[in-house]
Design a protein around this motif. Structure first.
Motif, PDB file in Angstrom:
ATOM      1  N   LEU A 143       0.703  -1.194  -0.126  1.00  0.00           N
ATOM      2  CA  LEU A 143       0.013   0.122  -0.413  1.00  0.00           C
ATOM      3  C   LEU A 143       1.078   1.003   0.561  1.00  0.00           C
ATOM      4  O   LEU A 143       1.608   1.096   1.057  1.00  0.00           O
ATOM      5  CB  LEU A 143      -1.005  -0.194   1.460  1.00  0.00           C
ATOM      6  CG  LEU A 143      -1.795   1.336   1.978  1.00  0.00           C
ATOM      7  CD1 LEU A 143      -2.815   1.518   0.519  1.00  0.00           C
ATOM      8  CD2 LEU A 143      -2.060   0.916   2.860  1.00  0.00           C
ATOM      9  N   ILE A 144       0.647   1.887  -0.885  1.00  0.00           N
ATOM     10  CA  ILE A 144       0.679   3.412  -1.263  1.00  0.00           C
ATOM     11  C   ILE A 144      -0.459   4.328  -0.808  1.00  0.00           C
ATOM     12  O   ILE A 144      -0.832   4.485  -1.426  1.00  0.00           O
ATOM     13  CB  ILE A 144       2.070   4.238  -1.794  1.00  0.00           C
ATOM     14  CG1 ILE A 144       1.593   3.532  -3.165  1.00  0.00           C
ATOM     15  CG2 ILE A 144       3.396   3.059  -1.920  1.00  0.00           C
ATOM     16  CD1 ILE A 144       2.021   4.075  -4.530  1.00  0.00           C
ATOM     17  N   VAL A 145       0.499   5.946  -0.187  1.00  0.00           N
ATOM     18  CA  VAL A 145      -1.478   6.451   0.287  1.00  0.00           C
ATOM     19  C   VAL A 145      -0.685   7.113  -0.347  1.00  0.00           C
ATOM     20  O   VAL A 145       0.098   8.354  -0.162  1.00  0.00           O
ATOM     21  CB  VAL A 145      -1.797   6.621   1.407  1.00  0.00           C
ATOM     22  CG1 VAL A 145      -2.042   7.691   1.520  1.00  0.00           C
ATOM     23  CG2 VAL A 145      -2.039   5.362   1.948  1.00  0.00           C
ATOM     24  N   ASP A 146      -1.228   8.743  -2.061  1.00  0.00           N
ATOM     25  CA  ASP A 146      -1.215   9.264  -2.452  1.00  0.00           C
ATOM     26  C   ASP A 146      -1.006  10.870  -1.458  1.00  0.00           C
ATOM     27  O   ASP A 146      -0.523  12.215  -2.181  1.00  0.00           O
ATOM     28  CB  ASP A 146      -1.481   9.165  -4.040  1.00  0.00           C
ATOM     29  CG  ASP A 146      -0.853   8.375  -4.627  1.00  0.00           C
ATOM     30  OD1 ASP A 146       0.390   7.839  -4.477  1.00  0.00           O
ATOM     31  OD2 ASP A 146      -1.148   7.250  -4.933  1.00  0.00           O
ATOM     32  N   ASP A 147      -2.401  10.750  -0.669  1.00  0.00           N
ATOM     33  CA  ASP A 147      -3.172  12.303  -0.284  1.00  0.00           C
ATOM     34  C   ASP A 147      -3.625  11.341   0.722  1.00  0.00           C
ATOM     35  O   ASP A 147      -4.474  10.489   0.505  1.00  0.00           O
ATOM     36  CB  ASP A 147      -3.919  12.441  -1.471  1.00  0.00           C
ATOM     37  CG  ASP A 147      -4.463  13.842  -1.443  1.00  0.00           C
ATOM     38  OD1 ASP A 147      -3.849  14.740  -0.408  1.00  0.00           O
ATOM     39  OD2 ASP A 147      -5.864  14.365  -1.025  1.00  0.00           O
ATOM     40  N   GLY A 149      -9.497  12.078   4.197  1.00  0.00           N
ATOM     41  CA  GLY A 149     -10.272  10.917   3.837  1.00  0.00           C
ATOM     42  C   GLY A 149      -8.705  10.908   3.077  1.00  0.00           C
ATOM     43  O   GLY A 149      -7.670  11.452   3.743  1.00  0.00           O
ATOM     44  N   PHE A 150      -8.814   9.742   2.429  1.00  0.00           N
ATOM     45  CA  PHE A 150      -7.090   9.407   1.511  1.00  0.00           C
ATOM     46  C   PHE A 150      -7.123   8.750   0.615  1.00  0.00           C
ATOM     47  O   PHE A 150      -8.190   9.090  -0.172  1.00  0.00           O
ATOM     48  CB  PHE A 150      -6.615   8.292   2.684  1.00  0.00           C
ATOM     49  CG  PHE A 150      -7.772   6.837   2.381  1.00  0.00           C
ATOM     50  CD1 PHE A 150      -7.640   5.880   1.843  1.00  0.00           C
ATOM     51  CD2 PHE A 150      -8.722   7.139   3.594  1.00  0.00           C
ATOM     52  CE1 PHE A 150      -8.160   5.119   2.430  1.00  0.00           C
ATOM     53  CE2 PHE A 150      -8.395   5.775   4.277  1.00  0.00           C
ATOM     54  CZ  PHE A 150      -8.891   5.040   3.194  1.00  0.00           C
ATOM     55  N   ARG A 151      -5.922   8.805  -0.763  1.00  0.00           N
ATOM     56  CA  ARG A 151      -6.144   8.349  -2.056  1.00  0.00           C
ATOM     57  C   ARG A 151      -5.294   7.545  -1.666  1.00  0.00           C
ATOM     58  O   ARG A 151      -3.932   7.820  -1.559  1.00  0.00           O
ATOM     59  CB  ARG A 151      -5.845   9.371  -3.085  1.00  0.00           C
ATOM     60  CG  ARG A 151      -6.065   9.486  -4.362  1.00  0.00           C
ATOM     61  CD  ARG A 151      -6.196  10.078  -5.537  1.00  0.00           C
ATOM     62  NE  ARG A 151      -6.477  11.564  -5.443  1.00  0.00           N
ATOM     63  CZ  ARG A 151      -8.038  11.307  -5.889  1.00  0.00           C
ATOM     64  NH1 ARG A 151      -8.240  10.183  -7.157  1.00  0.00           N
ATOM     65  NH2 ARG A 151      -8.507  12.491  -5.628  1.00  0.00           N
ATOM     66  N   LYS A 152      -5.121   5.836  -1.635  1.00  0.00           N
ATOM     67  CA  LYS A 152      -4.408   5.313  -1.870  1.00  0.00           C
ATOM     68  C   LYS A 152      -3.949   3.881  -3.485  1.00  0.00           C
ATOM     69  O   LYS A 152      -4.901   4.282  -3.983  1.00  0.00           O
ATOM     70  CB  LYS A 152      -4.710   4.070  -0.783  1.00  0.00           C
ATOM     71  CG  LYS A 152      -5.955   3.556  -0.857  1.00  0.00           C
ATOM     72  CD  LYS A 152      -5.819   2.425  -0.257  1.00  0.00           C
ATOM     73  CE  LYS A 152      -7.258   0.776  -0.499  1.00  0.00           C
ATOM     74  NZ  LYS A 152      -7.971   0.528   1.061  1.00  0.00           N
ATOM     75  N   ARG A 153      -2.890   3.843  -3.394  1.00  0.00           N
ATOM     76  CA  ARG A 153      -3.233   2.571  -4.479  1.00  0.00           C
ATOM     77  C   ARG A 153      -2.741   0.809  -3.793  1.00  0.00           C
ATOM     78  O   ARG A 153      -1.592   1.573  -3.243  1.00  0.00           O
ATOM     79  CB  ARG A 153      -2.329   3.467  -5.642  1.00  0.00           C
ATOM     80  CG  ARG A 153      -2.447   4.112  -6.232  1.00  0.00           C
ATOM     81  CD  ARG A 153      -1.468   4.940  -7.500  1.00  0.00           C
ATOM     82  NE  ARG A 153      -0.656   5.664  -7.440  1.00  0.00           N
ATOM     83  CZ  ARG A 153       0.516   5.614  -7.304  1.00  0.00           C
ATOM     84  NH1 ARG A 153       0.674   5.279  -8.783  1.00  0.00           N
ATOM     85  NH2 ARG A 153       1.312   6.605  -6.863  1.00  0.00           N
ATOM     86  N   VAL A 154      -3.003   0.245  -4.393  1.00  0.00           N
ATOM     87  CA  VAL A 154      -2.444  -0.855  -3.223  1.00  0.00           C
ATOM     88  C   VAL A 154      -1.953  -2.172  -4.286  1.00  0.00           C
ATOM     89  O   VAL A 154      -2.877  -2.341  -5.871  1.00  0.00           O
ATOM     90  CB  VAL A 154      -3.874  -1.817  -2.295  1.00  0.00           C
ATOM     91  CG1 VAL A 154      -3.376  -3.055  -2.285  1.00  0.00           C
ATOM     92  CG2 VAL A 154      -4.017  -0.724  -1.841  1.00  0.00           C
ATOM     93  N   LEU A 155      -1.634  -3.042  -4.037  1.00  0.00           N
ATOM     94  CA  LEU A 155      -1.024  -4.021  -5.854  1.00  0.00           C
ATOM     95  C   LEU A 155      -1.291  -4.795  -3.769  1.00  0.00           C
ATOM     96  O   LEU A 155      -0.229  -5.444  -3.265  1.00  0.00           O
ATOM     97  CB  LEU A 155       0.120  -3.481  -5.734  1.00  0.00           C
ATOM     98  CG  LEU A 155       0.605  -3.194  -6.642  1.00  0.00           C
ATOM     99  CD1 LEU A 155       2.379  -3.033  -6.880  1.00  0.00           C
ATOM    100  CD2 LEU A 155       0.061  -2.737  -7.797  1.00  0.00           C
TER     101      LEU A 155
END
Length: 286
Positions: free
Chosen positions: A41-45, A82-88
């Motif tokens: 997981l990485i969180v962009d915002d 909130g948050f904006r995330k990208r997950v693999l």
């Protein structure tokens, strides 16, 4: 701020990646649940706080979070924005189960190079035809993650996660009977233990009740079937839910959107990059 839940999900043609999941959530919190895959997981915002193995963690902007399979965790936004995330979601060909203990000990990695490389994998995965680049970049990500985790193996083994035999045997039974299910009475008979003792042992070992574990595993199966293009009504029965309403209730609770909207976000030409952003609109909350 109005509630917002936008997602994109797809299964790329890249070995080791079971799902790509991008999301923007404001007023949404994940309950305790498990995955059968590794969650990178990485969180962009924004930022996310979560509990893993009864310890609180967080995701500052420069952090890469690696959540191991089978270990319960939750998640909620730190701020009203909130948050904006990208997950693999990664399978055991990228990271094997021997690294679960070390990942539990330190799931948040503050490594700008690693974070940049994870972002490069996402960028390649978003471009149809660049699967070879994504696969190549993922190799370097996996290598760097293993560099972090392997030195911790001795410490993790010495500490030894709570995994008594009875709890592990019940988990194995639940995994084997994911779709048909298993009553506590039947489990107690098979394991020669009182039902109440089974529940206490499982919850003490894994930090989650047996029914929560089974439900989250079923939701995980439902996600895979929806990515395959199956309609929610068919997915419900194939994943072990009583009916579509039963699936929808638990899916929305654990994923943040309904199965129908998740499937819409995973629509498109199957086999290529699958995914179309869901924009349910402000305040939809579903």
């Amino acid at each position: 701020m109005a509630a917002r839940r936008d997602i994109t999900a797809w299964r790329p043609r890249v070995p080791g990646v079971t799902e790509v999941f991008h999301a923007h959530f404001t007023e949404y919190a994940y309950p305790m649940h498990v995955h059968e895959s590794w969650t990178l997981l990485i969180v962009d915002d924004g930022a996310v706080r979560y509990d893993l193995d009864r310890h609180e963690h967080g995701t500052p902007h420069d952090t890469v979070s690696l959540l191991p399979p089978h270990v319960p965790h939750n998640g909620s936004p730190v701020t009203p924005h909130g948050f904006r995330k990208r997950v693999l979601y990664l399978d055991s060909t990228v990271l094997d189960d021997s690294l679960i203990g070390p990942a539990v000990d330190g799931p948040d990695l503050r490594d700008p190079l690693l974070r940049r490389r994870v972002g490069q994998v996402h960028a390649a995965l978003a471009r149809p035809g660049d699967e070879l680049e994504a696969e190549s970049r993922l190799l370097f990500v996996g290598e760097r993650l293993r560099e972090y985790l392997r030195p911790r193996i001795g410490t993790a083994a010495a500490r030894e996660r709570r995994d008594p035999v009875l709890a592990r045997r019940l988990r194995e039974l639940l995994d084997e009977r994911l779709v048909p299910g298993l009553s506590l009475e039947d489990a107690a008979a098979l394991l020669h233990a009182h039902p109440a003792h089974l529940v206490r042992a499982f919850t003490r070992a894994y930090g989650i009740a047996p029914h929560q574990y089974l439900t989250s595993r079923r939701v995980g199966r439902a996600r895979r079937l929806l990515l395959d293009g199956l309609p929610p009504g068919e997915v419900a029965a194939s994943a072990g839910f009583y009916d579509q309403a039963h699936l929808t209730r638990h899916f929305r609770k654990l994923v943040g959107v309904t199965p129908g909207r998740y499937r819409t976000g995973a629509a498109g030409e199957r086999g290529d990059r699958q995914g179309r952003v869901i924009r349910p609109g402000a305040g939809s909350g579903s």
